[in-house]
Motif scaffolding. Structure first.
Motif, PDB file in Angstrom:
ATOM      1  N   HIS A   1       0.823  -1.214   0.000  1.00 55.22           N
ATOM      2  CA  HIS A   1       0.000   0.000   0.000  1.00 55.22           C
ATOM      3  C   HIS A   1       0.854   1.261   0.000  1.00 55.22           C
ATOM      4  O   HIS A   1       0.525   2.243  -0.678  1.00 55.22           O
TER       5      HIS A   1
ATOM      6  N   SER B   1       3.862   1.563  -1.279  1.00 48.16           N
ATOM      7  CA  SER B   1       4.425   1.672  -2.637  1.00 48.16           C
ATOM      8  C   SER B   1       3.397   2.179  -3.637  1.00 48.16           C
ATOM      9  O   SER B   1       3.732   2.932  -4.552  1.00 48.16           O
ATOM     10  N   MET B   2       2.165   1.765  -3.457  1.00 47.77           N
ATOM     11  CA  MET B   2       1.082   2.258  -4.327  1.00 47.77           C
ATOM     12  C   MET B   2       0.876   3.758  -4.089  1.00 47.77           C
ATOM     13  O   MET B   2       0.732   4.521  -5.044  1.00 47.77           O
ATOM     14  N   GLU B   3       0.851   4.178  -2.822  1.00 47.09           N
ATOM     15  CA  GLU B   3       0.667   5.592  -2.482  1.00 47.09           C
ATOM     16  C   GLU B   3       1.744   6.455  -3.132  1.00 47.09           C
ATOM     17  O   GLU B   3       1.468   7.539  -3.623  1.00 47.09           O
TER      18      GLU B   3
ATOM     19  N   GLY C   1       3.501   5.708  -5.732  1.00 44.97           N
ATOM     20  CA  GLY C   1       3.603   5.514  -7.173  1.00 44.97           C
ATOM     21  C   GLY C   1       4.810   4.687  -7.579  1.00 44.97           C
ATOM     22  O   GLY C   1       5.180   4.641  -8.747  1.00 44.97           O
TER      23      GLY C   1
ATOM     24  N   TYR D   1       4.891   1.511  -7.324  1.00 40.77           N
ATOM     25  CA  TYR D   1       4.379   0.249  -7.852  1.00 40.77           C
ATOM     26  C   TYR D   1       2.930   0.440  -8.248  1.00 40.77           C
ATOM     27  O   TYR D   1       2.165   1.085  -7.538  1.00 40.77           O
ATOM     28  N   GLN D   2       2.567  -0.125  -9.373  1.00 38.40           N
ATOM     29  CA  GLN D   2       1.174  -0.157  -9.810  1.00 38.40           C
ATOM     30  C   GLN D   2       0.893  -1.588 -10.240  1.00 38.40           C
ATOM     31  O   GLN D   2       1.551  -2.098 -11.138  1.00 38.40           O
ATOM     32  N   GLY D   3      -0.021  -2.227  -9.610  1.00 32.34           N
ATOM     33  CA  GLY D   3      -0.349  -3.597  -9.964  1.00 32.34           C
ATOM     34  C   GLY D   3      -1.041  -4.307  -8.824  1.00 32.34           C
ATOM     35  O   GLY D   3      -1.389  -3.716  -7.805  1.00 32.34           O
ATOM     36  N   GLU D   4      -1.213  -5.590  -9.008  1.00 27.45           N
ATOM     37  CA  GLU D   4      -1.909  -6.416  -8.033  1.00 27.45           C
ATOM     38  C   GLU D   4      -0.985  -6.826  -6.892  1.00 27.45           C
ATOM     39  O   GLU D   4       0.226  -6.955  -7.079  1.00 27.45           O
TER      40      GLU D   4
END
Length: 191
Positions: free
Chosen positions: A71, A73-75, A77, A79-82
């Motif tokens: 989460h 890493s998603m915040e 940017g 990482y983008q993915g599942e």
């Protein structure tokens, strides 16, 4: 980091906006560290065992680390993915920090060799019953805190309180749309 700041400065309002003045990040605040009163307390995720006189090492169930870091890493940017792809892939920190097991094993090995210089704290134990861990933390860090100050620091650092402070004063990156304090629960990997 928030615990140490609140233990050392019980009358101060500690947020992400001023945390670097209390317990700076080694990578971010090199210049501030030299000007801190001793004993100095600083934060790093880097495996710099033996580079400092003493260290506090907080470890957490790797399954929850994976969820949290996904989460995070998603915040950012990064990482983008599942989630399943993230877990099976190479995490972005490998270049700087090594794998989770290398990091933790390095700290445990160092603690065995220098037991008086390392305080190992389990994140899940701190959630379950924070008083013994915070008492050990204060003693290890040479912070003279009475029982009331220990309890006040614990209360100030309860996850929901930190999350509210972040919402009010801003996150670690000063971007309002990003959050550092997402869940903080143990065994979140089960969900």
């Amino acid at each position: 980091r928030f615990l140490i700041s609140n233990l050392k400065n019980p009358k101060s309002k500690i947020t992400f906006r001023n945390i670097e003045s209390y317990v700076p990040t080694v990578k971010r605040s090199k210049g501030k560290i030299e000007n801190l009163n001793r004993p100095r307390h600083m934060k790093t995720h880097r495996p710099l065992y033996g580079k400092f006189p003493r260290m506090v090492y907080i470890y957490r169930d790797v399954r929850d680390v994976a969820i949290s870091y996904y989460h995070y890493s998603m915040e950012y940017g990064w990482y983008q993915g599942e989630l399943k792809e993230f877990i099976r892939g190479e995490w972005p920190w490998h270049g700087s920090f090594g794998t989770w097991s290398e990091h933790v094993e390095g700290a445990l090995d160092y603690a065995k060799e220098y037991p008086d210089d390392v305080l190992l704290l389990c994140y899940e134990d701190m959630l379950e019953d924070p008083v013994p861990s915070v008492r050990r933390l204060a003693r290890f860090c040479h912070i003279d805190a009475n029982e009331e100050e220990l309890h006040d620091a614990i209360e100030a650092c309860e996850f929901e309180r930190l999350k509210k402070k972040e919402e009010k004063h801003g996150s670690e990156t000063e971007k309002k749309d990003m959050t550092f304090f997402r869940s903080g629960k143990k065994r979140q990997w089960e969900d």
